[in-house]
Design a protein around this motif. Structure first.
Motif, PDB file in Angstrom:
ATOM      1  N   TRP A   1      56.780  37.483  88.172  1.00 38.10           N
ATOM      2  CA  TRP A   1      57.702  36.348  88.229  1.00 38.10           C
ATOM      3  C   TRP A   1      57.963  35.752  86.849  1.00 38.10           C
ATOM      4  O   TRP A   1      58.994  35.116  86.619  1.00 38.10           O
ATOM      5  CB  TRP A   1      57.162  35.277  89.176  1.00 38.10           C
ATOM      6  CG  TRP A   1      57.442  35.539  90.621  1.00 38.10           C
ATOM      7  CD1 TRP A   1      56.539  35.869  91.596  1.00 38.10           C
ATOM      8  CD2 TRP A   1      58.715  35.486  91.279  1.00 38.10           C
ATOM      9  NE1 TRP A   1      57.171  36.033  92.805  1.00 38.10           N
ATOM     10  CE2 TRP A   1      58.510  35.802  92.639  1.00 38.10           C
ATOM     11  CE3 TRP A   1      60.009  35.211  90.842  1.00 38.10           C
ATOM     12  CZ2 TRP A   1      59.545  35.842  93.564  1.00 38.10           C
ATOM     13  CZ3 TRP A   1      61.054  35.251  91.767  1.00 38.10           C
ATOM     14  CH2 TRP A   1      60.815  35.562  93.106  1.00 38.10           C
ATOM     15  N   TRP A   2      57.024  35.945  85.928  1.00 42.21           N
ATOM     16  CA  TRP A   2      57.232  35.411  84.582  1.00 42.21           C
ATOM     17  C   TRP A   2      58.451  36.055  83.922  1.00 42.21           C
ATOM     18  O   TRP A   2      59.100  35.434  83.061  1.00 42.21           O
ATOM     19  CB  TRP A   2      55.983  35.633  83.728  1.00 42.21           C
ATOM     20  CG  TRP A   2      55.719  37.069  83.370  1.00 42.21           C
ATOM     21  CD1 TRP A   2      55.036  37.989  84.106  1.00 42.21           C
ATOM     22  CD2 TRP A   2      56.162  37.741  82.187  1.00 42.21           C
ATOM     23  NE1 TRP A   2      55.016  39.201  83.466  1.00 42.21           N
ATOM     24  CE2 TRP A   2      55.697  39.077  82.274  1.00 42.21           C
ATOM     25  CE3 TRP A   2      56.891  37.354  81.063  1.00 42.21           C
ATOM     26  CZ2 TRP A   2      55.953  40.020  81.284  1.00 42.21           C
ATOM     27  CZ3 TRP A   2      57.141  38.288  80.072  1.00 42.21           C
ATOM     28  CH2 TRP A   2      56.672  39.605  80.187  1.00 42.21           C
ATOM     29  N   LEU A   3      58.780  37.283  84.315  1.00 34.12           N
ATOM     30  CA  LEU A   3      59.969  37.936  83.777  1.00 34.12           C
ATOM     31  C   LEU A   3      61.239  37.198  84.201  1.00 34.12           C
ATOM     32  O   LEU A   3      62.203  37.103  83.430  1.00 34.12           O
ATOM     33  CB  LEU A   3      60.028  39.386  84.256  1.00 34.12           C
ATOM     34  CG  LEU A   3      58.926  40.317  83.739  1.00 34.12           C
ATOM     35  CD1 LEU A   3      58.966  41.649  84.475  1.00 34.12           C
ATOM     36  CD2 LEU A   3      59.068  40.524  82.236  1.00 34.12           C
ATOM     37  N   VAL A   4      61.236  36.677  85.422  1.00 32.82           N
ATOM     38  CA  VAL A   4      62.387  35.912  85.897  1.00 32.82           C
ATOM     39  C   VAL A   4      62.471  34.579  85.152  1.00 32.82           C
ATOM     40  O   VAL A   4      63.564  34.109  84.821  1.00 32.82           O
ATOM     41  CB  VAL A   4      62.293  35.687  87.419  1.00 32.82           C
ATOM     42  CG1 VAL A   4      63.529  34.961  87.929  1.00 32.82           C
ATOM     43  CG2 VAL A   4      62.120  37.014  88.146  1.00 32.82           C
TER      44      VAL A   4
ATOM     45  N   ALA B   1      61.465  34.144  82.100  1.00 28.89           N
ATOM     46  CA  ALA B   1      61.973  34.516  80.777  1.00 28.89           C
ATOM     47  C   ALA B   1      63.473  34.799  80.819  1.00 28.89           C
ATOM     48  O   ALA B   1      64.218  34.415  79.907  1.00 28.89           O
ATOM     49  CB  ALA B   1      61.217  35.737  80.258  1.00 28.89           C
ATOM     50  N   ALA B   2      63.930  35.463  81.875  1.00 25.88           N
ATOM     51  CA  ALA B   2      65.358  35.765  81.999  1.00 25.88           C
ATOM     52  C   ALA B   2      66.178  34.489  82.151  1.00 25.88           C
ATOM     53  O   ALA B   2      67.267  34.362  81.569  1.00 25.88           O
ATOM     54  CB  ALA B   2      65.590  36.687  83.196  1.00 25.88           C
ATOM     55  N   SER B   3      65.667  33.537  82.927  1.00 25.95           N
ATOM     56  CA  SER B   3      66.386  32.274  83.087  1.00 25.95           C
ATOM     57  C   SER B   3      66.421  31.501  81.776  1.00 25.95           C
ATOM     58  O   SER B   3      67.426  30.857  81.449  1.00 25.95           O
ATOM     59  CB  SER B   3      65.742  31.426  84.186  1.00 25.95           C
ATOM     60  OG  SER B   3      64.457  30.970  83.797  1.00 25.95           O
TER      61      SER B   3
ATOM     62  N   ALA C   1      66.381  32.883  78.722  1.00 23.35           N
ATOM     63  CA  ALA C   1      67.340  33.567  77.856  1.00 23.35           C
ATOM     64  C   ALA C   1      68.777  33.260  78.265  1.00 23.35           C
ATOM     65  O   ALA C   1      69.641  33.000  77.415  1.00 23.35           O
ATOM     66  CB  ALA C   1      67.089  35.074  77.904  1.00 23.35           C
ATOM     67  N   THR C   2      69.029  33.258  79.570  1.00 25.42           N
ATOM     68  CA  THR C   2      70.384  32.980  80.052  1.00 25.42           C
ATOM     69  C   THR C   2      70.816  31.564  79.701  1.00 25.42           C
ATOM     70  O   THR C   2      71.960  31.332  79.291  1.00 25.42           O
ATOM     71  CB  THR C   2      70.456  33.178  81.577  1.00 25.42           C
ATOM     72  OG1 THR C   2      70.043  34.508  81.898  1.00 25.42           O
ATOM     73  CG2 THR C   2      71.868  32.953  82.081  1.00 25.42           C
ATOM     74  N   THR C   3      69.907  30.617  79.847  1.00 24.19           N
ATOM     75  CA  THR C   3      70.243  29.229  79.533  1.00 24.19           C
ATOM     76  C   THR C   3      70.517  29.048  78.049  1.00 24.19           C
ATOM     77  O   THR C   3      71.492  28.386  77.658  1.00 24.19           O
ATOM     78  CB  THR C   3      69.101  28.289  79.957  1.00 24.19           C
ATOM     79  OG1 THR C   3      68.865  28.436  81.358  1.00 24.19           O
ATOM     80  CG2 THR C   3      69.454  26.841  79.664  1.00 24.19           C
TER      81      THR C   3
ATOM     82  N   VAL D   1      72.185  30.522  87.191  1.00 25.23           N
ATOM     83  CA  VAL D   1      70.889  31.184  87.038  1.00 25.23           C
ATOM     84  C   VAL D   1      69.755  30.169  87.104  1.00 25.23           C
ATOM     85  O   VAL D   1      68.737  30.382  87.775  1.00 25.23           O
ATOM     86  CB  VAL D   1      70.835  31.971  85.712  1.00 25.23           C
ATOM     87  CG1 VAL D   1      69.430  32.505  85.460  1.00 25.23           C
ATOM     88  CG2 VAL D   1      71.833  33.117  85.736  1.00 25.23           C
TER      89      VAL D   1
ATOM     90  N   THR E   1      67.322  30.475  90.334  1.00 22.35           N
ATOM     91  CA  THR E   1      66.108  31.281  90.150  1.00 22.35           C
ATOM     92  C   THR E   1      64.947  30.560  89.478  1.00 22.35           C
ATOM     93  O   THR E   1      63.790  30.860  89.782  1.00 22.35           O
ATOM     94  CB  THR E   1      66.423  32.530  89.303  1.00 22.35           C
ATOM     95  OG1 THR E   1      66.808  32.133  87.975  1.00 22.35           O
ATOM     96  CG2 THR E   1      67.545  33.343  89.927  1.00 22.35           C
TER      97      THR E   1
END
Length: 228
Positions: free
Chosen positions: A125-128, A130-132, A134-136, A165, A169
């Motif tokens: 879940w830490w990848l999600v 991190a993705a959120s 980066a997206t922000t 995002v 998420t």
């Protein structure tokens, strides 16, 4: 077998509270879009429809959270010794949820975790998170460029993507990952309920979400939690 069924029932109600709380930001987001967005001439009553969906959805979630808190609190009180240090009021929690569902649900999960813990699942879940993050960050950067260059369409696209995002998420990811870290971590045991509440709060002020996500990921990395 009866004991196993009881435990599963308790987890089912607690998990239902979590799932309903996960839906709160998207539902509120729909209502916000309805309030702020100008209706497309080709889609009559678009704003009113979005506001109605957001309002009805939030009311439905509030009722569902109230019912779930009532059921779970009643089960906890019936456990006897397992709840000797925490005896949540079924009616009190249900009424609190009807008044302010997100806060009531988050506070309940915070207290429940301190007593019973929170069952973890996926270690990634830490990848999600991190993705959120980066997206922000990218969305805010693109939005700033759009403002500087006076490109309204680019600004709306960047802000909309980052917001979607984050609202969809980030609270889920940080709550689920905190459950994993609190179970398998050694030097740091974050409370998932607390982090879910902080995630909700961070969505109301744009700079807070990347700050919270970045801080969480840094603490997680330093904690040396194993990946199982």
């Amino acid at each position: 077998m009866a004991r196993v069924a009881t435990i599963r029932g308790e987890l089912a109600w607690a998990r239902l509270v979590e799932r309903q709380l996960y839906l709160v930001p998207p539902v509120i987001g729909v209502g916000i879009v309805g309030v702020l967005q100008e209706a497309d001439p080709g889609v009559p009553l678009l704003e009113s429809g979005l506001v109605l969906v957001g309002t009805f959805g939030y009311s439905l979630l509030s009722a569902g959270i109230a019912l779930s808190l009532f059921a779970d609190a009643r089960r906890v009180r019936r456990q006897g010794a397992a709840s000797e240090h925490w005896r949540p009021s079924p009616w009190g929690n249900a009424l609190f949820a009807l008044l302010w569902a997100p806060v009531a649900g988050v506070f309940y999960l915070y207290r429940r975790h301190k007593r019973f813990g929170t069952r973890p699942d996926w270690s990634g879940w830490w990848l999600v998170v991190a993705a959120s993050l980066a997206t922000t960050v990218i969305g805010l950067a693109v939005a700033a460029i759009a403002v500087a260059l006076s490109i309204p369409g680019l600004f709306l696209t960047a802000a909309g993507l980052a917001g979607a995002v984050a609202f969809g998420t980030f609270p889920i990811a940080i709550h689920r990952d905190a459950a994993y870290v609190s179970t398998y971590g050694d030097s740091w045991r974050p409370n998932p309920g607390l982090h879910l509440g902080l995630a909700f709060l961070s969505l109301s002020v744009a700079p807070l979400q990347p700050l919270l996500a970045g801080y969480y990921l840094l603490r997680r990395q330093r904690s040396g939690v194993s990946r199982r």
